[in-house]
Design a protein around this motif. Structure first.
Motif, PDB file in Angstrom:
ATOM      1  N   LEU A 373       0.826  -1.198   0.000  1.00  0.00           N
ATOM      2  CA  LEU A 373       0.000   0.000   0.000  1.00  0.00           C
ATOM      3  C   LEU A 373       0.867   1.258   0.000  1.00  0.00           C
ATOM      4  O   LEU A 373       0.607   2.204  -0.757  1.00  0.00           O
ATOM      5  N   ALA A 374       1.901   1.286   0.838  1.00  0.00           N
ATOM      6  CA  ALA A 374       2.752   2.467   0.949  1.00  0.00           C
ATOM      7  C   ALA A 374       3.535   2.713  -0.339  1.00  0.00           C
ATOM      8  O   ALA A 374       3.630   3.856  -0.805  1.00  0.00           O
ATOM      9  N   GLU A 375       4.078   1.662  -0.922  1.00  0.00           N
ATOM     10  CA  GLU A 375       4.988   1.831  -2.061  1.00  0.00           C
ATOM     11  C   GLU A 375       4.287   1.805  -3.412  1.00  0.00           C
ATOM     12  O   GLU A 375       4.812   2.341  -4.384  1.00  0.00           O
ATOM     13  N   HIS A 376       3.105   1.185  -3.487  1.00  0.00           N
ATOM     14  CA  HIS A 376       2.401   1.068  -4.771  1.00  0.00           C
ATOM     15  C   HIS A 376       1.043   1.769  -4.783  1.00  0.00           C
ATOM     16  O   HIS A 376       0.384   1.802  -5.830  1.00  0.00           O
ATOM     17  N   GLY A 377       0.625   2.291  -3.634  1.00  0.00           N
ATOM     18  CA  GLY A 377      -0.632   3.027  -3.582  1.00  0.00           C
ATOM     19  C   GLY A 377      -1.838   2.185  -3.950  1.00  0.00           C
ATOM     20  O   GLY A 377      -1.925   0.995  -3.625  1.00  0.00           O
ATOM     21  N   SER A 378      -2.788   2.798  -4.670  1.00  0.00           N
ATOM     22  CA  SER A 378      -4.023   2.101  -5.042  1.00  0.00           C
ATOM     23  C   SER A 378      -3.745   0.938  -5.991  1.00  0.00           C
ATOM     24  O   SER A 378      -4.505  -0.033  -6.019  1.00  0.00           O
ATOM     25  N   LEU A 379      -2.649   1.019  -6.764  1.00  0.00           N
ATOM     26  CA  LEU A 379      -2.279  -0.106  -7.625  1.00  0.00           C
ATOM     27  C   LEU A 379      -1.891  -1.316  -6.779  1.00  0.00           C
ATOM     28  O   LEU A 379      -2.195  -2.457  -7.135  1.00  0.00           O
ATOM     29  N   GLY A 380      -1.231  -1.055  -5.657  1.00  0.00           N
ATOM     30  CA  GLY A 380      -0.894  -2.136  -4.735  1.00  0.00           C
ATOM     31  C   GLY A 380      -2.124  -2.753  -4.111  1.00  0.00           C
ATOM     32  O   GLY A 380      -2.212  -3.973  -3.941  1.00  0.00           O
TER      33      GLY A 380
END
Length: 449
Positions: A373-380
């Protein structure tokens, strides 16, 4: 006794000897690393992956990875993941992959924007290549393994062969641990994770593999023990692995093993006929009693400290402030990064830099969910949803893979306490996607369609 039963026992003995040799001469660990990779590559190539040799060798690598790293022979930290990637690619070259696995190609594509972002955002002091490789090798290994396994038809007997491949190196691991720490009572002085009972290596990762060992030997006991001797051997190893896993004082691996066994037995119970269900009920009772026995013995060996560990107390019996040994702080910081950067996240490897700057804590993530979540945001987030729901839909459509739910649980629980430091969660997850059939034509064994 049948020839295959003797072969299994001989292989267990050989791997017990490997554990002894590695303890006496740890220098041979590097040689063993190279040998494992080379023999696996040869085995898959020689047989042209006709019987999913890539799965067998990848399972073997998963189990031996911790042993090679704790004895200094892993060459580099990501050896397990890179080796499995090579085996998976080699297997796909020989036997293809499902055209329907597009969803996992899409998962891999979701990782790319944040990788590009990291090249822009990471500071010059950071080794960009290592920062990206450390954080992305696990998801990439998972994605490629999933593409290989997605709806791949495999016989149930071959799946049991993969389980056996998991088991063998684990014998070396547990023998090494007993030689490294013959007396648990002498080295346990507190309730923190114990490096002395973990072969001098990370207790979290050792606990993960030992917990997997509890499960795979339990599966061997129920599904692959056709003689009293094999039942005795496999049952003994279930108890031994449970004991060594408990005394690492790292709770994640053992809790995961319990959940996996619970799901496995439940699936067996609901899919069994009326005549078999009473036997499964007996297995549940005996498993509970055996578990209580192992716990009692562990408590005696640790002078009751293990009870305090699982009650989240220190050696004096005082309640610890942190429920997750400080990991809450890491998770909170990563969730904060996600809410502040909800679209693309902060970039692969960047969360460690930000956390160090804002909190002074220099530590890598222990939780793959909050890291994604932190590193890829909504894509994660979208990628995590794909990973969670796809195996569930496959299981609902074909319930012959009775290990699918335990495999999925192993991935989900492991990435919550140990991220993807090891290759184990990535590869075991992929096994939940297999299309297992009790009897299928030989030509369809490698089909991915």
């Amino acid at each position: 006794m049948k020839k295959e039963h003797l072969s299994y026992i001989y292989l267990l003995l050989i791997h017990a000897l490997i554990g002894i040799f590695l303890y006496v001469l740890p220098i041979i660990s590097t040689v063993l690393t190279v040998l494992v990779f080379a023999l696996g590559f040869y085995y898959i190539s020689k047989n042209r992956n006709r019987n999913n040799e890539a799965l067998v060798m990848s399972a073997y690598v998963v189990s031996i990875e911790v042993l090679l790293r704790m004895t200094g022979g892993g060459i580099f930290n990501e050896f397990g993941k890179y080796t499995i990637l090579i085996y998976m690619f080699l297997g796909m070259i020989y036997s293809g992959f499902s055209r329907n696995s597009l969803i996992y190609w899409f998962f891999l594509l979701l990782l790319i924007p944040s990788i590009i972002l990291s090249f822009i955002s990471l500071s010059f002091e950071t080794n960009i290549r290592k920062a990206i490789a450390f954080n992305i090798s696990g998801p990439v290994c998972l994605g490629i393994s999933a593409i290989y396994c997605y709806k791949r038809e495999i016989t149930f007997d071959r799946l049991k062969g993969v389980i056996t491949a998991f088991c063998l190196p684990m014998i070396s691991v547990v023998i090494y641990l007993f030689l490294y720490t013959p007396s648990v009572k002498d080295v346990v002085t507190g309730t923190q994770s114990n490096f002395a009972t973990s072969g001098g290596f990370g207790p979290n990762q050792v606990s993960t593999i030992l917990g997997l060992g509890v499960f795979v030997f339990f599966v061997q006991l129920l599904l692959n023990s056709k003689s009293k001797l094999l039942q005795l051997i496999n049952a003994s190893f279930v108890l031994i692995f449970a004991f060594r896993g408990i005394v690492t004082f790292s709770r994640g691996g053992i809790i995961t093993a319990v959940v996996m066994i619970f799901l496995f037995v439940i699936v067996l119970f609901f899919q069994a006929n009326a005549n078999i269900k009473p036997k499964i009920a007996l297995i549940i009772i005996f498993s509970f009693l055996a578990g209580m026995g192992v716990w009692g013995y562990s408590s005696l060996q640790t002078s009751g400290l293990i009870n305090k560990r699982y009650a989240n107390q220190d050696a004096l019996g005082r309640e610890k402030k942190s429920q997750l040994t400080g990991r809450e702080t890491l998770m909170e910081s990563e969730l904060k990064m996600f809410f502040e950067n909800p679209v693309l996240g902060v970039g692969v490897g960047k969360n460690k830099e930000i956390r160090a700057k804002e909190t002074g804590i220099v530590a890598a993530s222990h939780n793959e969910i909050t890291r994604m979540l932190a590193e890829h945001g909504s894509l994660g987030l979208f990628g995590l949803l794909i990973l969670f729901f796809t195996p569930l839909f496959l299981f609902l459509n074909n319930r012959q893979n009775i290990l699918a739910l335990p495999f999925l649980a192993f991935w989900l629980l492991t990435i919550n306490h140990a991220a993807m430091r090891l290759a184990a969660p990535a590869f075991v997850y992929a096994l939940s996607l297999l299309l297992v059939q009790v009897k299928i034509p030989e030509k369809a064994e490698n089909s991915g369609d």
